[in-house]
Scaffold this motif. Sequence first.
Motif, PDB file in Angstrom:
ATOM      1  N   TRP A   6     -25.792 -13.809 -30.760  1.00  0.00           N
ATOM      2  CA  TRP A   6     -24.988 -12.601 -30.680  1.00  0.00           C
ATOM      3  C   TRP A   6     -25.011 -11.890 -32.014  1.00  0.00           C
ATOM      4  O   TRP A   6     -24.813 -12.485 -33.055  1.00  0.00           O
ATOM      5  N   TYR A  62     -19.374 -11.965 -20.142  1.00  0.00           N
ATOM      6  CA  TYR A  62     -20.330 -11.411 -21.117  1.00  0.00           C
ATOM      7  C   TYR A  62     -21.663 -11.059 -20.455  1.00  0.00           C
ATOM      8  O   TYR A  62     -22.157  -9.935 -20.608  1.00  0.00           O
ATOM      9  N   LYS A  66     -22.569  -7.072 -20.498  1.00  0.00           N
ATOM     10  CA  LYS A  66     -23.176  -6.645 -21.763  1.00  0.00           C
ATOM     11  C   LYS A  66     -24.034  -5.389 -21.650  1.00  0.00           C
ATOM     12  O   LYS A  66     -23.983  -4.529 -22.527  1.00  0.00           O
ATOM     13  N   GLN A  70     -23.112  -1.850 -23.507  1.00  0.00           N
ATOM     14  CA  GLN A  70     -24.060  -1.275 -24.462  1.00  0.00           C
ATOM     15  C   GLN A  70     -24.412   0.163 -24.092  1.00  0.00           C
ATOM     16  O   GLN A  70     -24.466   1.035 -24.958  1.00  0.00           O
TER      17      GLN A  70
END
Length: 294
Positions: A6, A62, A66, A70
């Motif tokens: 990460w 997650y 994600k 983003q």
Amino acid sequence: MHHTTWQPFAAAPGARAPGWVDLHMHSNLSDGALSVQEIIDTAVRRRLTAIAITDHDNIDSYALGKDLAQKNGLELIPGVEISSSWDGSDIHILGYFFDPTNLQLNTALERSKRRRLLRAKAMVRKLDRLGVRIRFEKVLSYVHGGTVGRPHIARALLEEEYVKTFQEAFEKWLGSDCPAYVDSESLTPMEAIALINNAGGAAVMAHPAHTNRDDLIPMMAQAGLKGIEIYCHRIPSASRRKYQDLARRHGLVWTGGSDSHSERPGAPGIGSVKVAHTVVEKLLEARDRHFAEI
Ligand code: AMP
Ligand code: ZN
Ligand code: FE
Ligand code: FE
């Protein structure tokens, strides 16, 4: 050994300033009302720059969120809230920045999910013996992600009109001193901290005023705890000052978040408690120092 799959989100030119973050909230993968997508949409609308979705014993948010985060310029930090216990007290350990594919962490969480399922079943059985008849399938119908908890049982009690409010379900049946309560056999806080550290993350003690076990803070700091929640929903300011002092004494980062479970009126919504983005950087620094030292 390097764990940093990460990476902090690299702000695009013209992106929003570091701004505000909310580091504690629940999706419907545990006992929250909103989906991961709805949480991300809400956080973007409220102009938060980073969030961590910290589901109980579940890290699936997650992977699910994600790409969407983003795309929207929102930094999604891998998060979790691990249930642990120590001589009869429930200690909630938040974890951030861990590698979501870490085998040991995933194995431990799978075990917790199974234990939660058995515990919920045992509580429904206890209720049945007390004359409160809800079907286990009804409880499971509220579960989306595999982490079942008392709030799902509370919803079934509400739906079947055994109680008038969600709160009453806890006061009458589900609270730790109530007749239908079943203890959850869980990890120790030290084990929870080690799991997060071993997965390259930073561990934080959740809502210390609510947990009310200040005596454990030195031991947890010794075990590699990196932070403690100072900014919580409805924390009295005297209590906040006390934890600021404790954090200073033990070298812990001050963190915070809403612990949002829904957007219902009167409940803490996403971003209703927020901290500066520098908290994220401080936690990352503490994490990196940890790995530099071992
Ligand atoms: P569990 O992890 O199954 O023990 O359930 C704990 C969760 O139940 C907490 O994270 C809260 O969301 C909720 N909860 C616990 N106590 C209460 C209460 N007195 N009133 C409302 N919700 C509660
Ligand atoms: Zn919860
Ligand atoms: Fe908690
Ligand atoms: Fe929580």
